[in-house]
Scaffold this motif. Sequence first.
Motif, PDB file in Angstrom:
ATOM      1  N   GLN A 108     103.413 -12.712  -9.532  1.00 28.42           N
ATOM      2  CA  GLN A 108     104.580 -11.985  -9.048  1.00 28.42           C
ATOM      3  C   GLN A 108     105.883 -12.756  -9.255  1.00 28.42           C
ATOM      4  OE1 GLN A 108     103.754 -11.062  -4.953  1.00 28.42           O
ATOM      5  NE2 GLN A 108     102.083  -9.653  -5.425  1.00 28.42           N
ATOM      6  N   THR A 109     105.807 -13.959  -9.815  1.00 31.33           N
ATOM      7  CA  THR A 109     107.013 -14.756 -10.042  1.00 31.33           C
ATOM      8  C   THR A 109     107.912 -14.072 -11.053  1.00 31.33           C
ATOM      9  OG1 THR A 109     105.754 -16.777  -9.613  1.00 31.33           O
ATOM     10  CG2 THR A 109     107.889 -17.018 -10.709  1.00 31.33           C
ATOM     11  N   ASP A 110     109.178 -13.972 -10.752  1.00 29.96           N
ATOM     12  CA  ASP A 110     110.155 -13.327 -11.639  1.00 29.96           C
ATOM     13  C   ASP A 110     110.638 -14.354 -12.676  1.00 29.96           C
ATOM     14  OD1 ASP A 110     112.166 -11.916 -12.884  1.00 29.96           O
ATOM     15  OD2 ASP A 110     113.093 -11.204 -11.031  1.00 29.96           O
ATOM     16  N   TRP A 111     109.801 -14.614 -13.669  1.00 31.91           N
ATOM     17  CA  TRP A 111     110.151 -15.623 -14.663  1.00 31.91           C
ATOM     18  C   TRP A 111     111.370 -15.260 -15.503  1.00 31.91           C
ATOM     19  CZ3 TRP A 111     108.960 -20.456 -14.467  1.00 31.91           C
ATOM     20  CH2 TRP A 111     107.799 -20.865 -13.814  1.00 31.91           C
ATOM     21  N   PRO A 112     111.590 -13.980 -15.874  1.00 32.65           N
ATOM     22  CA  PRO A 112     112.840 -13.675 -16.590  1.00 32.65           C
ATOM     23  C   PRO A 112     114.090 -14.077 -15.805  1.00 32.65           C
ATOM     24  CG  PRO A 112     111.279 -11.888 -16.854  1.00 32.65           C
ATOM     25  CD  PRO A 112     110.680 -12.823 -15.844  1.00 32.65           C
ATOM     26  N   GLN A 113     114.066 -13.867 -14.475  1.00 30.94           N
ATOM     27  CA  GLN A 113     115.205 -14.287 -13.663  1.00 30.94           C
ATOM     28  C   GLN A 113     115.346 -15.803 -13.672  1.00 30.94           C
ATOM     29  OE1 GLN A 113     115.093 -13.069  -9.545  1.00 30.94           O
ATOM     30  NE2 GLN A 113     117.105 -13.937  -9.095  1.00 30.94           N
ATOM     31  N   ILE A 114     114.217 -16.516 -13.588  1.00 25.89           N
ATOM     32  CA  ILE A 114     114.268 -17.975 -13.616  1.00 25.89           C
ATOM     33  C   ILE A 114     114.802 -18.465 -14.953  1.00 25.89           C
ATOM     34  CG2 ILE A 114     112.845 -20.061 -13.596  1.00 25.89           C
ATOM     35  CD1 ILE A 114     111.089 -18.733 -11.496  1.00 25.89           C
ATOM     36  N   ALA A 115     114.363 -17.849 -16.053  1.00 32.81           N
ATOM     37  CA  ALA A 115     114.867 -18.232 -17.376  1.00 32.81           C
ATOM     38  C   ALA A 115     116.377 -18.024 -17.470  1.00 32.81           C
ATOM     39  CB  ALA A 115     114.146 -17.435 -18.466  1.00 32.81           C
ATOM     40  N   ALA A 116     116.865 -16.911 -16.901  1.00 30.54           N
ATOM     41  CA  ALA A 116     118.310 -16.649 -16.920  1.00 30.54           C
ATOM     42  C   ALA A 116     119.057 -17.677 -16.076  1.00 30.54           C
ATOM     43  CB  ALA A 116     118.579 -15.237 -16.396  1.00 30.54           C
ATOM     44  N   LEU A 117     118.490 -18.047 -14.937  1.00 26.94           N
ATOM     45  CA  LEU A 117     119.138 -19.048 -14.092  1.00 26.94           C
ATOM     46  C   LEU A 117     119.206 -20.399 -14.805  1.00 26.94           C
ATOM     47  CD1 LEU A 117     117.526 -18.150 -10.643  1.00 26.94           C
ATOM     48  CD2 LEU A 117     119.969 -18.026 -11.190  1.00 26.94           C
ATOM     49  N   TYR A 118     118.147 -20.759 -15.535  1.00 22.62           N
ATOM     50  CA  TYR A 118     118.160 -22.028 -16.261  1.00 22.62           C
ATOM     51  C   TYR A 118     119.141 -21.999 -17.431  1.00 22.62           C
ATOM     52  CZ  TYR A 118     114.541 -24.642 -13.829  1.00 22.62           C
ATOM     53  OH  TYR A 118     113.850 -25.366 -12.887  1.00 22.62           O
ATOM     54  N   LEU A 119     119.303 -20.847 -18.049  1.00 20.19           N
ATOM     55  CA  LEU A 119     120.316 -20.745 -19.107  1.00 20.19           C
ATOM     56  C   LEU A 119     121.704 -20.975 -18.517  1.00 20.19           C
ATOM     57  CD1 LEU A 119     121.137 -20.125 -22.007  1.00 20.19           C
ATOM     58  CD2 LEU A 119     121.128 -17.677 -21.397  1.00 20.19           C
ATOM     59  N   TRP A 120     121.962 -20.380 -17.378  1.00 19.82           N
ATOM     60  CA  TRP A 120     123.229 -20.567 -16.664  1.00 19.82           C
ATOM     61  C   TRP A 120     123.397 -22.041 -16.285  1.00 19.82           C
ATOM     62  CZ3 TRP A 120     124.384 -17.253 -11.640  1.00 19.82           C
ATOM     63  CH2 TRP A 120     125.705 -17.489 -11.220  1.00 19.82           C
ATOM     64  N   LEU A 121     122.318 -22.639 -15.772  1.00 25.62           N
ATOM     65  CA  LEU A 121     122.368 -24.038 -15.373  1.00 25.62           C
ATOM     66  C   LEU A 121     122.589 -24.945 -16.583  1.00 25.62           C
ATOM     67  CD1 LEU A 121     122.050 -26.182 -13.151  1.00 25.62           C
ATOM     68  CD2 LEU A 121     119.568 -26.050 -13.497  1.00 25.62           C
ATOM     69  N   GLU A 122     121.963 -24.630 -17.714  1.00 26.96           N
ATOM     70  CA  GLU A 122     122.135 -25.460 -18.908  1.00 26.96           C
ATOM     71  C   GLU A 122     123.587 -25.447 -19.388  1.00 26.96           C
ATOM     72  OE1 GLU A 122     120.430 -25.925 -23.473  1.00 26.96           O
ATOM     73  OE2 GLU A 122     119.703 -24.306 -22.188  1.00 26.96           O
ATOM     74  N   ARG A 123     124.227 -24.313 -19.307  1.00 22.68           N
ATOM     75  CA  ARG A 123     125.632 -24.239 -19.703  1.00 22.68           C
ATOM     76  C   ARG A 123     126.513 -25.074 -18.778  1.00 22.68           C
ATOM     77  NH1 ARG A 123     125.556 -17.659 -20.726  1.00 22.68           N
ATOM     78  NH2 ARG A 123     124.562 -17.752 -22.792  1.00 22.68           N
ATOM     79  N   LEU A 124     126.136 -25.138 -17.515  1.00 20.34           N
ATOM     80  CA  LEU A 124     126.900 -25.912 -16.537  1.00 20.34           C
ATOM     81  C   LEU A 124     126.543 -27.388 -16.578  1.00 20.34           C
ATOM     82  CD1 LEU A 124     128.878 -25.646 -14.085  1.00 20.34           C
ATOM     83  CD2 LEU A 124     126.843 -25.434 -12.643  1.00 20.34           C
TER      84      LEU A 124
END
Length: 413
Positions: free
Chosen positions: A306-322
């Motif tokens: 049930q883990t929302d991995w697409p959301q986690i991937a998007a958060l890490y993309l955001w984090l990588e940019r920061l």
Amino acid sequence: MNADIEHLLRTEAPQVLGALVRRFGRFDIAEDAVQEALLAASRAWPADGVPENPRSWLIRIGYRRMVDLLRADQARRRREQEAGVAELAMQEPARRAGPARETDDSLALLLLCCHPALSATSQVALTLRAVGGLTTAEIAHAYGTSENTMGTRISRAKQQLARAGARFTPPADADRDSRIAAAAQVLYLIFNEGYTASAGDRLARVDLTGEAVRLARMLHRALPADAEVTGLLALMLLTEARHPARTGGDDELVPLDEQDRSRWDAELIREGTELIDGVWSRRAAGSYQLQAAVAAVHAAAATPEQTDWPQIAALYLWLERLNPTSPVRLSRAVAVAKAYGPVRGLALLDDLNRRFRLDQDPLVRRRERAVRAHLLRMTGDAAGAAALYREAAALTANQIERRYLLDQAARLG
């Protein structure tokens, strides 16, 4: 000395140190005086009982020792010596004196330990020693070095503070934000080292994670409106919530997808989720808030599926940019593989290695090998995965982690 007295001394030590540094302005000498006071207490209290106001007792003993030390240093520090004598003259004997002024100096002490004159390594060591109350031997063990080496590092840090003219006062406005950011980074590093120890026969160092959480709570109480400080505390709580399920009965490592989530600490999850939810929309999210958001997504999933991995991937993309660091980039590759399959994850990992050489970065080289091994196993390349698991095992000094990696390799043949 019983455990209750030992715990009390460790809790009070930073407060006593803060009181002496605030009064005399000599961090290096004050810590020696505190150690003398703690030693006196460890001898007296088991036999005589803990005094009604233990902090006051310790501060007075520390004051007296400070005066002795300052007298020995009077040629260079006459002003401090005279102030110490004057203060002592105003005190009645310890057995008759009233309680010393109660004040929480932990935050000021933390910010002093995170002075910009110190390297990040020195800031961590000094914070653990002065604010956390850990012994030099305990800090050395946590960071895989000798007690003599760590003692030298801490002594040099105190000397650097003296040379920089550091004072036990709130930082100026121009310095305040950078000092708070440094303090948050120090606590983050302490927590990470405790959560997965870099060396030793234990996966985690609960003394370090516990101390990091305690200090993060203190920082949050002092700065409740600071969204990144709130995010840091939320991240620690949500991550620490998984601790009971990270190892099995034989101390074997249990990966996230295989953990018994009923063993996760529901109260820490509730508290951490409320904290990150409370600041998420306040302003542009920072690094700690984004990492806390990732941890909250994991915590919200009742099962691994049930883990929302697409959301986690998007958060890490955001984090990588920061925060474009190797650990963040590697975590994004893992999230992409979980969300969109191992082939896509391997392609991203290959691209990151070409551009940023994650496989050569000492910060993540071991984990990069382990991640690649896991993804190769998912694609059916058992031989390639086994070889990489063994490479990863050779790169870690943590015995629990090494045993897990070698076990994975053995299962693949």
